[in-house]
Design a protein around this motif. Structure first.
Motif: not given
Length: 150
Positions: A22-29, A33-35, A38-49
Motif C-alpha cells: 500500500i505504501h508503494i502503491g500510494t506514492a504520488s506527487g 516519501l519513504e515509509r 512518512y511516519g515522521i512527517l505524519c507525527l509532526l503533522a498530527d502532534e506538532g514540532p
C-alpha cells in the motif's frame, strides 16, 4: 494451523507485507516519501514540532536511527530543525510548508485507496474493523509501555 493465534500471527505478517505494498502503491506527487519519512512527517503533522528524542521514543528506535531518518526529511526540505527554546541543548523538528503539503497529498492518496479497497464493505463492517484495530493497537501499546497487555 493449530489454533487461532497461529492464524492471527500469519495474518499480521500478511498485513505487514500488504502495508508495504500500500505504501508503494500510494506514492504520488512530486515528493516520494519513504515509509520512515512518512511516519515522521505524519507525527509532526498530527502532534506538532518534536524533539528528536521524543521521535525516537515514539517509534521505539535508537536515536542514531532517527537522526539518520531526520537528516533525510531535512535534506529534502520537508522538515527543519531549530533550537528548542525550553532547552537550548535540544533540537526541535517541525514540518515545512513543503512537508505539510507532501503529507496531505500522501494521506489523501492513501485514503482514496482505502475507499476503493473497502468499497464492498458495509458501514458496520468498517466500524467493526476500526474498533478491533483500535483495540489491538491499544493492547500492544499497553504491552510496550507496561510489559503487560492488561
Amino acid at each position: 494451523m493449530d489454533n487461532q493465534n497461529d492464524v492471527i500471527e500469519q495474518q499480521l505478517f500478511t498485513l505487514l507485507r500488504r502495508t508495504q505494498a500500500i505504501h508503494i502503491g500510494t506514492a504520488s506527487g512530486d515528493v516520494e516519501l519513504e515509509r520512515s519519512s512518512y511516519g515522521i512527517l505524519c507525527l509532526l503533522a498530527d502532534e506538532g514540532p518534536q524533539r528528536l528524542g521524543a521521535i525516537a521514543q515514539t517509534f521505539r528506535l535508537d536515536p542514531s536511527t532517527i537522526t539518520r531518518q531526520v537528516q533525510t526529511v531535512v535534506r529534502l526540505g520537508l522538515a527543519e530543525k531549530s533550537v528548542d527554546e525550553n532547552d537550548r541543548r535540544a533540537s526541535l523538528l517541525e514540518l515545512t510548508e513543503l512537508g505539510a503539503a507532501a503529507v496531505a497529498e500522501a494521506r489523501d492518496h492513501r485514503r482514496e485507496m482505502l475507499d476503493r479497497l473497502l468499497a464492498a464493505w458495509t458501514p458496520d463492517e468498517r466500524a467493526e474493523f476500526l474498533r478491533s484495530l483500535q483495540r489491538f493497537n491499544a493492547t500492544v501499546e499497553k504491552w510496550i509501555e507496561h510489559g503487560t497487555p492488561t
